[in-house]
Design a protein around this motif. Structure first.
Motif, mmCIF file in Angstrom:
data_model
loop_
_atom_site.group_PDB
_atom_site.id
_atom_site.type_symbol
_atom_site.label_atom_id
_atom_site.label_comp_id
_atom_site.label_asym_id
_atom_site.label_seq_id
_atom_site.Cartn_x
_atom_site.Cartn_y
_atom_site.Cartn_z
ATOM 1 N N VAL A 1 0.841 -1.150 0.125
ATOM 2 C CA VAL A 1 0.058 -0.045 0.057
ATOM 3 C C VAL A 1 0.807 1.355 0.105
ATOM 4 O O VAL A 1 2.025 1.122 0.349
ATOM 5 N N LYS A 2 0.259 2.333 -0.302
ATOM 6 C CA LYS A 2 0.872 3.650 -0.350
ATOM 7 C C LYS A 2 0.828 4.164 1.028
ATOM 8 O O LYS A 2 0.090 3.812 1.778
ATOM 9 N N VAL A 3 1.997 4.820 1.529
ATOM 10 C CA VAL A 3 2.165 5.471 2.693
ATOM 11 C C VAL A 3 1.980 7.066 2.527
ATOM 12 O O VAL A 3 2.533 7.602 1.864
ATOM 13 N N ARG A 4 0.860 7.480 3.261
ATOM 14 C CA ARG A 4 0.558 8.904 3.084
ATOM 15 C C ARG A 4 1.478 10.011 3.722
ATOM 16 O O ARG A 4 1.406 11.004 3.351
ATOM 17 N N GLY A 5 2.302 9.502 4.881
ATOM 18 C CA GLY A 5 3.042 10.360 5.731
ATOM 19 C C GLY A 5 4.249 10.128 5.551
ATOM 20 O O GLY A 5 4.812 9.614 4.444
ATOM 21 N N THR A 6 5.270 10.206 6.665
ATOM 22 C CA THR A 6 6.590 10.199 6.736
ATOM 23 C C THR A 6 7.056 9.005 6.333
ATOM 24 O O THR A 6 6.548 7.778 6.771
ATOM 25 N N ARG A 7 8.212 8.979 5.888
ATOM 26 C CA ARG A 7 8.686 7.491 5.654
ATOM 27 C C ARG A 7 9.554 7.178 6.684
ATOM 28 O O ARG A 7 10.325 6.136 6.789
#
Length: 508
Positions: free
Chosen positions: A246-252
């Motif tokens: 899935v895509k991560v909306r926030g900080t890596r």
């Protein structure tokens, strides 16, 4: 708990009274609270300075707060929102309603003692943050663009979603770091914490990895370093198959390392480890949060749409409740569809209701549903049938975009649509492609109402506190919008004060 072997004793060791691990809302509130209580404070942020701020910086800045209506918020928001006072209704959101929303979204699983502290401390903490320099505003335009509904329309905010930081998450973090700088709190960037230093059941400090060496920093420790949502291996391990993609909306930088370090040292895991905050996100959004856009790829106007999968079928009640009580679970519903793909379809009666964030997307438009299906790559006959069956099932009644209007549709073979159900019959038709974007994870460490970490033997760990996304027991299955930022702030304030008091006693 085991005793951690320290790195080479020749490496420098610094004494700090309170060490805060993390650089977002929860961490900075904890740091400010500890400093206010008289402690020397060091903040350790894993990210470089230009990427600081954790998930908070990517957020929409909503804080869920118990209040009695606009009069409770007026002084907080007057600078930036006074021009809305005559055009907006803000219903009271008492503590009982906050508790009801928490219990509804979590199926009553949230730890009662933690939930009570969160609710009771919400408004006082917001006022305290205002005193620290955080600016607030009414959340007008968060769901519907006011410029598209006309000056004569009266705007009704949901009570639990009425307040946000000025300029959203970006403004929140800028204000908090400005306060940190004014109070002389040291912040070290690119300083990820990789372990805790333990002596029995007492935390003596942390191990920080700084390039070519590990450094031990002593002090009372507050963990505010987020969950494990940025770590695909941990997502797969705890959330299950498919979550690694899935895509991560926030900080890596929320890789779960301090969380795992604490559990390795005996801290007790707690909460919904298979659950997370996951939202509908633009299908073409980047794989990680991009600070140029923060949360602007989110797609939250879906209650006014019908959502279909790649087979042209509806798969969810788009409007079972107000969006702030459903959006954090809807992303997972999208994830479970073929290819983790779906489309939100609007007609010309509702397209003006889209929130401003949709401006970052490239919609498909067409004059017929069949043509729209071709542009989306969806079987035209299936989508036409879905829309026709839905339209026939729509009940008569008054559509009201600002409150749950009870307009429902119960098409045979499709999910119910509980509110805002209008026929999708007025061209042109507009569709936005979406997927799942994860924001934060629900599982974390068990903590007391005083933000103390609890070990697996049910004992509090001396000199170790936790707040924010690293703390479990608050959210299960779903999430009421804004409760996460409030949780981090309420317990960050408590943790900072308690850590400072302990540090002062230790030095006496």
């Amino acid at each position: 708990m085991s005793t951690t072997a320290r790195p080479d004793p020749s490496s420098p060791t610094r004494r700090q009274r309170v060490v805060v691990v993390g650089g977002g809302n929860a961490a900075l509130v904890a740091a400010l609270s500890a400093r206010e209580a008289g402690a020397e404070v060091l903040v350790l942020e894993a990210a470089p300075q230009e990427l600081r701020g954790g998930n908070s910086r990517f957020s929409g800045g909503i804080f869920r707060v118990a209040h009695q209506g606009l009069e409770d918020l007026r002084d907080l928001v007057a600078v930036h929102s006074s021009h809305w006072f005559d055009r907006v209704d803000v219903p009271a959101y008492p503590r009982t309603m906050f508790a009801e929303d928490m219990n509804t979204t979590t199926a009553g699983r949230a730890a009662p003692d933690l939930q009570q502290v969160l609710i009771d401390g919400s408004l006082d903490t917001i006022r305290w943050m205002h005193g620290q320099g955080v600016q607030w505003e009414l959340a007008v335009g968060k769901l519907i663009d006011p410029d598209r509904i006309g000056p004569e329309t009266r705007y009704r905010l949901p009570g639990g979603g009425a307040l946000r930081a000025h300029e959203e998450g970006t403004g929140l973090i800028e204000d908090l770091y400005a306060a940190v700088e004014r109070r002389g709190i040291e912040v070290r960037y690119s300083s990820p914490v990789v372990d805790l230093v333990m002596e029995g059941n007492t935390c003596r400090g942390v191990v920080v990895r700084t390039g070519d060496r590990d450094e031990v920093i002593d002090g009372v420790v507050i963990l505010a370093s987020g969950g494990f949502e940025s770590n695909p291996e941990m997502r797969q391990r705890w959330l299950g198959p498919g979550w690694d993609l899935v895509k991560v909306r926030g900080t890596r930088f929320n890789m779960g390392i301090p969380l795992e370090a604490a559990m390795r040292q005996g801290a007790q895991p707690f909460g919904h480890w298979g659950g997370c905050h996951a939202v509908p996100l633009d299908y073409h959004a980047p794989d990680w949060g991009d600070l140029r856009y923060t949360d602007k790829f989110s797609r939250y106007s879906y209650p006014y749409s019908i959502m279909v999968n790649v087979r042209g079928e509806r798969f969810v009640d788009e409007a079972e409740d107000e969006v702030w009580l459903t959006y954090a679970k809807t992303g997972d519903r999208v994830r479970t569809q073929p290819g983790a793909w779906a489309a939100q379809i609007f007609d010309s009666k509702t397209v003006h209701l889209l929130e401003p964030r949709y401006s970052t997307g490239q919609p498909a438009t067409a004059d017929t549903i069949g043509q729209l299906a071709e542009k989306l790559g969806v079987p035209a006959d299936a989508l036409v049938r879905t829309v026709e069956d839905f339209n026939r099932a729509c009940a008569d009644g008054q559509f009201d975009p600002f409150t749950k209007d009870g307009l429902l549709a119960a098409p045979q073979g499709q999910p119910l649509k509980s509110n805002w159900a209008q026929p999708v019959d007025t061209p042109p038709f507009t569709a936005y492609e979406i997927t799942c974007g994860i924001t934060f994870t629900f599982g974390g460490l068990r903590t007391t109402p005083s933000a103390e970490v609890v070990d697996t033997a049910q004992r509090t760990v001396t000199a170790l506190y936790a707040t924010g996304e690293i703390a479990g027991g608050f959210f299960y299955l779903n999430y009421p919008a804004g409760a996460g930022l409030t949780r981090g702030a309420v317990f960050g304030r408590i943790a900072g004060r308690r850590a400072a008091e302990l540090a002062a006693r230790s030095d006496a």
